[in-house]
Design an enzyme around this catalytic site. Structure first.
Site, mmCIF file in Angstrom:
data_model
loop_
_atom_site.group_PDB
_atom_site.id
_atom_site.type_symbol
_atom_site.label_atom_id
_atom_site.label_comp_id
_atom_site.label_asym_id
_atom_site.label_seq_id
_atom_site.Cartn_x
_atom_site.Cartn_y
_atom_site.Cartn_z
ATOM 1 N N GLU A 33 -14.666 52.704 -47.754
ATOM 2 C CA GLU A 33 -15.154 53.974 -47.210
ATOM 3 C C GLU A 33 -15.468 54.842 -48.421
ATOM 4 O O GLU A 33 -14.631 54.951 -49.324
ATOM 5 C CB GLU A 33 -14.073 54.656 -46.359
ATOM 6 C CG GLU A 33 -14.596 55.960 -45.766
ATOM 7 C CD GLU A 33 -13.536 56.796 -45.047
ATOM 8 O OE1 GLU A 33 -12.328 56.515 -45.208
ATOM 9 O OE2 GLU A 33 -13.926 57.742 -44.334
ATOM 10 N N ARG A 259 -1.442 43.992 -50.002
ATOM 11 C CA ARG A 259 -1.984 44.870 -51.031
ATOM 12 C C ARG A 259 -1.318 44.572 -52.356
ATOM 13 O O ARG A 259 -0.187 44.102 -52.407
ATOM 14 C CB ARG A 259 -1.606 46.322 -50.741
ATOM 15 C CG ARG A 259 -2.176 46.935 -49.554
ATOM 16 C CD ARG A 259 -1.728 48.407 -49.536
ATOM 17 N NE ARG A 259 -2.834 49.239 -49.925
ATOM 18 C CZ ARG A 259 -3.679 49.782 -49.038
ATOM 19 N NH1 ARG A 259 -3.500 49.611 -47.764
ATOM 20 N NH2 ARG A 259 -4.678 50.508 -49.443
ATOM 21 N N LYS A 269 -5.069 58.035 -52.055
ATOM 22 C CA LYS A 269 -6.180 58.925 -52.390
ATOM 23 C C LYS A 269 -5.748 60.383 -52.386
ATOM 24 O O LYS A 269 -6.163 61.183 -53.212
ATOM 25 C CB LYS A 269 -7.305 58.738 -51.367
ATOM 26 C CG LYS A 269 -8.435 57.877 -51.894
ATOM 27 C CD LYS A 269 -9.332 57.376 -50.770
ATOM 28 C CE LYS A 269 -9.815 55.976 -51.101
ATOM 29 N NZ LYS A 269 -10.311 55.261 -49.923
#
Length: 560
Positions: A33, A259, A269
RNA sequence: UGGGGCGUAGCCAAGCGGUAAGGCAACGGGUUUUGAUCCCGUGAUUCGCAGGUUCGAAUCCUGCCGCCCCAGCCA
């Protein structure tokens, strides 16, 4: 290609799918994204998706998952493209956006309505949350759940036409409000958002949700294996539901892997941008950031990042990998190609009392001790030199084989010197050393092989070039700062130290974009923003392994 | 307390019923005009725990324990 042993469970599945003829060609996608910069965690996904396709002569799409305008920005799409390219991967003509499929997605949504599998809900967001139930209690059906297909179609078309305000309605899938899997409790498909989109402008007042857009985008692109991280595991039943009811021509398979978390860093983020907003770091590309942009500016080679994630492996187990692993990869790829130079970070003046005043010799130094093909360079030598403060100790332990009063040390590529006198200021600080050199021991001369225990680096004071050198350390003092309630409490206050270093003249000529080893100190890289030909600025990429520092640390711990 | 996952050395990780690969780290030793590099060598009687099946189990079964994820009109 298919005879190579699969290295992980995903490659095993892909290998089998090729062997069985289920797929003739592997198609993957990397779907960020565009709402932030890519970080070390993404490197794993990029290498996996592009790697797996490249290994099987398949194809990979770079797809921007841009379904939530307002959070997304053109700055991020440009940065992401640059980062993926820099990492060494190429999507060729396969650059797409989820928003490229808005028309097709809309048509699919209408199909769902016509099949009686989607409805327009007019509950508020808060009400929908209440109706959803909890982890242990089932949800309840919305009072709008049984609207007719005609009403739903009409309402949805008017949503699309922009007749309603944000939040007035939402399109939901009609699945099962009592499902133990929260994702199946009539998930939202479309919401109303009167904001302009960075790619489609003001064409749409409604935007599809991730699960719907992602699944169908995968299908539209004929993705064979949709690789994502573990937290999407319980979205898979929904992913498959869309494929079951809409029956697109291609049926991608979602597979999840864990991950990659790096010790002493964060990748959220929100927290990363807080570091920037609070001025703790200078930006997304601050060399201390775990972003690709930051690591690139720091001087980490792309090959080191690729090597690192390959060594980490692809599994379903949560990882928290030690920094040392990454640093090892960095040193390994930098070791052979980086030329060696001398630089003094924290200078201490040395005067060679028996060396003729005004005399200058040009020492010949190898550019790489293990690779003569890299040639030699001249290093000017004179009566006054800079050496590293750490390379002198007035009261040294026996294991300290650098300079000490009355002791000898070799100056790399030059002479052996002896420390005769220690000069101090009024406060008792060592400010200068008076030494004598042994003229018989010049590097390369017959007597030059006289053994002394230590060799230290130096720079001629008269010829030294001043430069700013930025010494970076980890941003956090806690191995898992993600777990800290407040990351401020675990910040490393000494993550950046700036020094004015003394460089040997040859360093003034080092091209931008090339890593160099400052002998005995580490690997360094010209800063891409601030370095200039007449005012050099270097970033320390990583130190060398330092078994002396380790000994010192152990001694210190032993004392306390 | 619902659902979905995961537990092999300090950190990663092979293993897929036949008797615990490899890397990083650590620790010894050798070479070395970088305490770097390089080279040699050292680690699991045991795979979260407890039972069971089997000639044989890290691999199969049962139970337990621990950790992670899920209640956005975020992705």
């Amino acid at each position: 290609m298919s005879d190579a042993a699969p290295r992980d469970f995903i490659r095993q599945i892909i290998h089998e799918d090729l062997e069985s003829g289920k797929h003739g060609e592997i198609v993957t996608r990397f779907p960020p994204e565009p709402n932030g910069y890519l970080h070390i965690g993404h490197v794993m996904s990029i290498c996996l998706n592009f790697g797996v396709a490249a290994e099987t002569r398949g194809r990979t799409f770079l797809r921007f998952d841009d379904t939530n305008p307002g959070k997304e920005d053109e700055e991020f799409v440009n940065a992401i493209e640059a980062d993926v390219h820099w990492l060494g991967f190429d999507w060729e003509e396969r650059l797409t956006h989820a928003s490229d499929y808005f028309d097709a997605l809309y048509a699919a949504a209408e199909q769902l309505i016509e099949k009686g599998l989607a409805y327009v809900d007019s509950l508020s967001a808060d009400e929908i949350r209440e109706y959803r139930g909890t982890l242990t209690e089932p949800g309840r059906n919305s009072p709008y759940r049984d609207r007719s297909v005609e009403d739903n179609l009409d309402l949805f078309r008017r949503m699309r036409a922009g007749e309603f305000a944000d939040g007035e309605h939402v399109l939901r899938a009609k699945i099962d409000m009592a499902s133990p899997n929260m994702n199946l409790r009539d998930p939202a498909l479309y919401r109303i958002r009167h904001v302009s989109h960075q790619h489609t402008g003001d064409a749409w007042p409604i935007y599809p949700m991730y699960d719907f857009a992602h699944t169908m985008s995968d299908a539209f692109e004929a993705i064979t294996h949709s690789l994502c991280t573990l937290e999407f595991e319980d979205h898979r039943p929904l992913y498959n539901w869309f494929l079951d009811v809409l029956e697109p021509e291609h049926r991608p398979r979602q597979i999840e892997f864990s991950r990659l978390n790096l010790a002493y860093t964060i990748t959220s983020k929100r927290k990363l941008s807080a570091l920037i907003d609070e001025g703790i770091v200078t930006g997304w590309d601050d060399p201390r950031m775990p972003t690709i942009a930051g690591m690139r500016r720091r001087g980490y080679p792309a090959a080191a990042l690729r090597d690192f994630v390959a060594r980490a492996g692809v599994t379903k187990k949560d990882k928290l990998i030690e920094m040392g692993m990454l640093e090892n990869s960095v040193r390994e790829v930098l070791g052979d190609p980086s030329p060696r130079r001398m630089a003094v970070l924290k200078p201490l003046k040395v005067v060679l009392t028996n060396y003729p005043e005004g005399q200058v010799e040009h020492m010949t130094a190898m550019n790489h001790p293990n690779n003569p093909d890299m040639g030699t360079r001249d290093v000017p030598f004179s009566r006054e030199l800079w050496i590293e403060q750490d390379d002198f100790m007035e009261e040294a332990p026996r294991k300290f084989f650098r300079l000490k009063p009355g002791g000898e040390v070799r100056l790399r590529s030059a002479y052996i010197i002896r420390c005769d006198e220690v000069i101090k200021d009024a406060a008792g600080n060592v400010v200068e050393l008076h030494c004598s050199y042994d003229p018989e021991t010049k590097s390369g001369m017959p007597q030059s092989d006289r053994k002394v225990k230590g060799t230290i680096h130096w720079v001629s004071a008269e010829h030294a070039v001043d430069a700013e050198v930025r010494l970076y350390d980890r941003l956090f003092n806690e191995a898992n700062p993600n777990a800290a309630e407040d990351y401020h409490s675990v910040l490393n206050p000494n993550s950046l130290e700036v020094v004015t270093a003394k460089l040997e003249p040859a360093l003034a000529e080092l091209p931008a974009g090339e890593a160099v080893q400052f002998e005995r100190l580490g690997y360094f890289f010209p800063d891409s923003r601030d370095d200039a030909p007449d005012a050099r600025v270097f970033n320390r990429i990583v130190t060398l392994r330092d078994s002396w520092a380790k000994l010192e640390k152990q001694a210190l711990q032993g004392q306390s």
